[in-house]
Write a protein that holds these residues in place. Structure first.
Motif, PDB file in Angstrom:
ATOM      1  N   GLY A   1       0.295 -27.477 -29.346  1.00  0.00           N
ATOM      2  CA  GLY A   1       0.683 -27.131 -28.628  1.00  0.00           C
ATOM      3  C   GLY A   1       0.462 -26.552 -27.331  1.00  0.00           C
ATOM      4  N   LYS A   2       0.268 -25.434 -27.667  1.00  0.00           N
ATOM      5  CA  LYS A   2      -1.336 -24.772 -26.225  1.00  0.00           C
ATOM      6  C   LYS A   2      -2.331 -24.108 -26.965  1.00  0.00           C
ATOM      7  N   ILE A   3      -2.497 -24.188 -28.225  1.00  0.00           N
ATOM      8  CA  ILE A   3      -3.569 -23.730 -28.754  1.00  0.00           C
ATOM      9  C   ILE A   3      -3.442 -24.570 -30.315  1.00  0.00           C
ATOM     10  N   ALA A   4      -4.763 -25.455 -30.141  1.00  0.00           N
ATOM     11  CA  ALA A   4      -4.827 -26.269 -31.195  1.00  0.00           C
ATOM     12  C   ALA A   4      -5.355 -25.266 -32.693  1.00  0.00           C
ATOM     13  N   ASP A   5      -4.698 -24.225 -33.013  1.00  0.00           N
ATOM     14  CA  ASP A   5      -5.560 -23.397 -33.360  1.00  0.00           C
ATOM     15  C   ASP A   5      -5.512 -24.176 -34.937  1.00  0.00           C
ATOM     16  N   ASP A   6      -4.549 -25.042 -35.486  1.00  0.00           N
ATOM     17  CA  ASP A   6      -4.225 -25.087 -36.898  1.00  0.00           C
ATOM     18  C   ASP A   6      -4.682 -26.737 -37.400  1.00  0.00           C
ATOM     19  N   SER A   7      -5.745 -27.339 -36.112  1.00  0.00           N
ATOM     20  CA  SER A   7      -5.604 -28.855 -36.199  1.00  0.00           C
ATOM     21  C   SER A   7      -7.250 -28.666 -37.038  1.00  0.00           C
ATOM     22  N   LEU A   8      -7.284 -28.566 -38.268  1.00  0.00           N
ATOM     23  CA  LEU A   8      -9.033 -29.616 -38.599  1.00  0.00           C
ATOM     24  C   LEU A   8      -8.642 -31.201 -38.570  1.00  0.00           C
ATOM     25  N   VAL A   9     -10.319 -31.161 -38.092  1.00  0.00           N
ATOM     26  CA  VAL A   9     -10.608 -32.726 -37.796  1.00  0.00           C
ATOM     27  C   VAL A   9     -11.740 -32.674 -39.288  1.00  0.00           C
ATOM     28  N   MET A  10     -11.173 -34.230 -39.602  1.00  0.00           N
ATOM     29  CA  MET A  10     -11.977 -34.778 -41.359  1.00  0.00           C
ATOM     30  C   MET A  10     -12.290 -35.968 -40.643  1.00  0.00           C
ATOM     31  N   ILE A  11     -13.067 -35.805 -41.428  1.00  0.00           N
ATOM     32  CA  ILE A  11     -14.015 -37.067 -41.043  1.00  0.00           C
ATOM     33  C   ILE A  11     -14.430 -38.030 -42.348  1.00  0.00           C
ATOM     34  N   ALA A  12     -14.456 -39.847 -42.218  1.00  0.00           N
ATOM     35  CA  ALA A  12     -14.587 -40.143 -43.584  1.00  0.00           C
ATOM     36  C   ALA A  12     -15.915 -40.674 -42.893  1.00  0.00           C
ATOM     37  N   HIS A  13     -17.478 -40.447 -43.648  1.00  0.00           N
ATOM     38  CA  HIS A  13     -18.413 -40.840 -42.743  1.00  0.00           C
ATOM     39  C   HIS A  13     -18.078 -42.356 -42.654  1.00  0.00           C
ATOM     40  N   GLN A  14     -18.555 -42.944 -43.248  1.00  0.00           N
ATOM     41  CA  GLN A  14     -18.833 -44.518 -43.205  1.00  0.00           C
ATOM     42  C   GLN A  14     -17.294 -45.410 -43.850  1.00  0.00           C
ATOM     43  N   HIS A  15     -17.095 -45.925 -43.096  1.00  0.00           N
ATOM     44  CA  HIS A  15     -15.714 -46.332 -42.993  1.00  0.00           C
ATOM     45  C   HIS A  15     -15.756 -48.630 -42.988  1.00  0.00           C
ATOM     46  N   VAL A  16     -15.629 -48.809 -44.254  1.00  0.00           N
ATOM     47  CA  VAL A  16     -15.458 -51.025 -43.428  1.00  0.00           C
ATOM     48  C   VAL A  16     -14.564 -51.168 -43.032  1.00  0.00           C
ATOM     49  N   GLU A  17     -13.860 -52.179 -42.199  1.00  0.00           N
ATOM     50  CA  GLU A  17     -11.738 -52.257 -42.433  1.00  0.00           C
ATOM     51  C   GLU A  17     -12.069 -53.315 -43.688  1.00  0.00           C
ATOM     52  N   SER A  18     -10.964 -53.181 -44.139  1.00  0.00           N
ATOM     53  CA  SER A  18     -10.443 -53.971 -45.429  1.00  0.00           C
ATOM     54  C   SER A  18      -9.274 -54.508 -45.511  1.00  0.00           C
ATOM     55  N   VAL A  19      -8.843 -55.726 -45.684  1.00  0.00           N
ATOM     56  CA  VAL A  19      -7.749 -56.252 -45.775  1.00  0.00           C
ATOM     57  C   VAL A  19      -7.254 -56.098 -47.172  1.00  0.00           C
ATOM     58  N   GLY A  20      -7.554 -55.501 -48.712  1.00  0.00           N
ATOM     59  CA  GLY A  20      -6.281 -55.612 -49.765  1.00  0.00           C
ATOM     60  C   GLY A  20      -5.862 -54.720 -49.714  1.00  0.00           C
ATOM     61  N   PHE A  21      -4.624 -54.816 -50.502  1.00  0.00           N
ATOM     62  CA  PHE A  21      -3.312 -54.247 -50.093  1.00  0.00           C
ATOM     63  C   PHE A  21      -2.865 -53.764 -51.381  1.00  0.00           C
ATOM     64  N   LEU A  22      -2.493 -52.365 -50.712  1.00  0.00           N
ATOM     65  CA  LEU A  22      -2.189 -51.783 -51.932  1.00  0.00           C
ATOM     66  C   LEU A  22      -1.097 -51.941 -52.807  1.00  0.00           C
TER      67      LEU A  22
END
Length: 444
Positions: free
Chosen positions: A423-444
């Motif tokens: 919307g015009k105001i992004a009041d409810d948009s939390l920003v989350m960060i996973a600080h270290q990430h590695v690409e994986s082709v592991g399948f769930l």
């Protein structure tokens, strides 16, 4: 990690790169696989492979490729982008077998781990219909030790119906898989394969055992409010192993658990207070052996409840202590120096007051963790109310140097907010960060 082929899987089409002004992804949706009887689906898949193999037998280029030694094939494939590998699985049964093999998954992870990356996740709102709610994930490369700069994002995937909110939110990367708590649901997401697995209900924590490559859920049967002297009942579930919940041995003393937690090298830590003495402890859960123990801790590390911050700092458990609702120019870094002796050290970290010039006055900050160089990452909790650049900061504890890095394409234009359904105001948009990430082709 053991994974069943019949786990529910969701995929989302996405572009691999994002321009400084993002593409219109408002209509992004996750497509569900059609509901097909498992036996029928398996037979159909085998027929498709047989047809493909018959075609391959008459294709000279594929005959030459298939004649290459296995180790050379794997070496070539480890240099292919992860999202392309998910498509290559459909080339033939042989290619699918290679890409899904444990040896190749480990080799690809080892190759990818040379790059230092992190994930940024945010939702376009907690209100509106489920179809309108989307949670987006972008990846960035850390600029280890460089001066202030800007980073370009790569759009990874979008997940519908779930949103981060102020009460229930969590994001961490375990061996290339994201553990996500959005609203009331826990999810496992692999941005590289665009798979999403929904957890069963009633989960307190998600953790990872790097030795056996297993993801586990820990739940606490909390009856503490009915009887303060009662012991919590602890249950564990191994994800993807086809196993049921199992009860494990509890702790010698009853306690009240906090939501704040961190998983470090196969050990899950979360704060708690003993019900009889009100002493503060860190509960340590050995993910592999599934045993619980207590570590004595300074009371201040858990004084802010769910707003308490626990991170890994140079391989050790650490807590960042500050007023989460104030705008102070310092924080205390408590480090667990000796696990056996329960010894902690404390260091006060100071940063310049100009830091707050780049943070919306109504927004707080979070400490997602550190980069590989050991710099502590500081980031705004939310998108700003007004359209402005989004910055993260790297703090060096030894030199007390603070540097600023702009993340391009994160809420910094009207087009971005309109395209992603804000919307015009992004009041409810939390920003989350996973600080270290590695690409994986592991399948769930």
């Amino acid at each position: 990690m053991k994974r069943k082929d019949d786990e529910k899987e969701r995929t989302c089409s996405s572009s691999s790169k994002l321009d400084p002004i993002p593409l219109d992804l408002k209509m992004a949706r996750v497509t569900r696989l059609p509901s097909v009887h498992l036996g029928e689906a398996k037979k159909r898949k085998e027929r498709d492979y047989e047809e493909e193999d018959e075609k391959d037998a008459t294709n000279p280029s594929k005959l030459e490729l298939d004649s290459l030694p296995l180790d050379l094939k794997m070496a070539i494939l480890t240099r292919v982008p992860a999202k392309s590998l998910t498509k290559l699985r459909c080339v033939s049964k042989m290619w699918s077998s290679i890409i899904r093999s444990r040896g190749f998954i480990d080799s690809y992870y080892a190759m990818s781990s040379r790059q230092s990356r992190f994930i940024v996740g945010f939702s376009n709102g907690v209100f509106g219909t489920p179809e309108e709610r989307l949670t987006f994930f972008f990846s960035f490369s850390h600029d280890e030790g460089q001066e202030s700069s800007s980073l370009l994002p790569t759009f990874e995937m979008a997940v519908p119906t779930y949103s981060f909110n102020n009460h229930t939110r969590f994001l961490a990367s375990f061996h290339g898989i994201l553990a996500v708590l959005a609203g009331t649901k826990w999810l496992l997401c692999n941005p590289s394969t665009e798979q999403v697995l929904t957890f069963p209900a009633n989960i307190a924590f998600v953790c990872y055992d790097p030795i056996d490559d297993q993801y586990k859920a820990l739940d606490l049967d909390n009856k503490i409010w009915e009887d303060p002297s009662a012991h919590l009942k602890h249950k564990v579930l191994t994800l993807g192993g086809g196993q049921a919940w199992r009860h494990i041995q509890g702790t010698p003393l009853p306690y009240r658990a906090s939501e704040s937690n961190v998983c470090i090298n196969g050990f899950l830590y979360y704060a708690a207070s003993l019900t009889k003495t009100d002493d503060t402890v860190m509960v340590c859960f050995d993910v592999r052996s599934e045993k619980l123990s207590f570590i004595n801790a300074p009371k201040v590390v858990a004084q802010w409840g769910r707003e308490s911050v626990f991170i890994e700092y140079k391989g050790k458990l650490a807590s960042i202590v500050r007023d989460p609702y104030g705008r102070a120019n310092s924080f205390d870094l408590w480090i667990l120096e000796d696990v056996e002796k329960h010894e902690w050290s404390k260091q006060t970290c100071v940063f310049p007051s100009s830091f707050w010039d780049d943070i919306d006055e109504f927004r707080g900050i979070r400490f997602p963790g550190t980069n590989k160089a050991g710099e502590i990452i500081i980031a705004p909790k939310n998108l700003s109310r007004k359209v402005q650049p989004f910055y993260i900061f790297y703090y060096n504890v030894e030199t007390q140097n603070l540097r600023r890095v702009r993340l391009l394409g994160i809420g910094d234009s009207e087009e971005f907010r309109r395209s992603y359904g804000f919307g015009k105001i992004a009041d409810d948009s939390l920003v989350m960060i996973a600080h270290q990430h590695v690409e994986s082709v592991g399948f769930l």
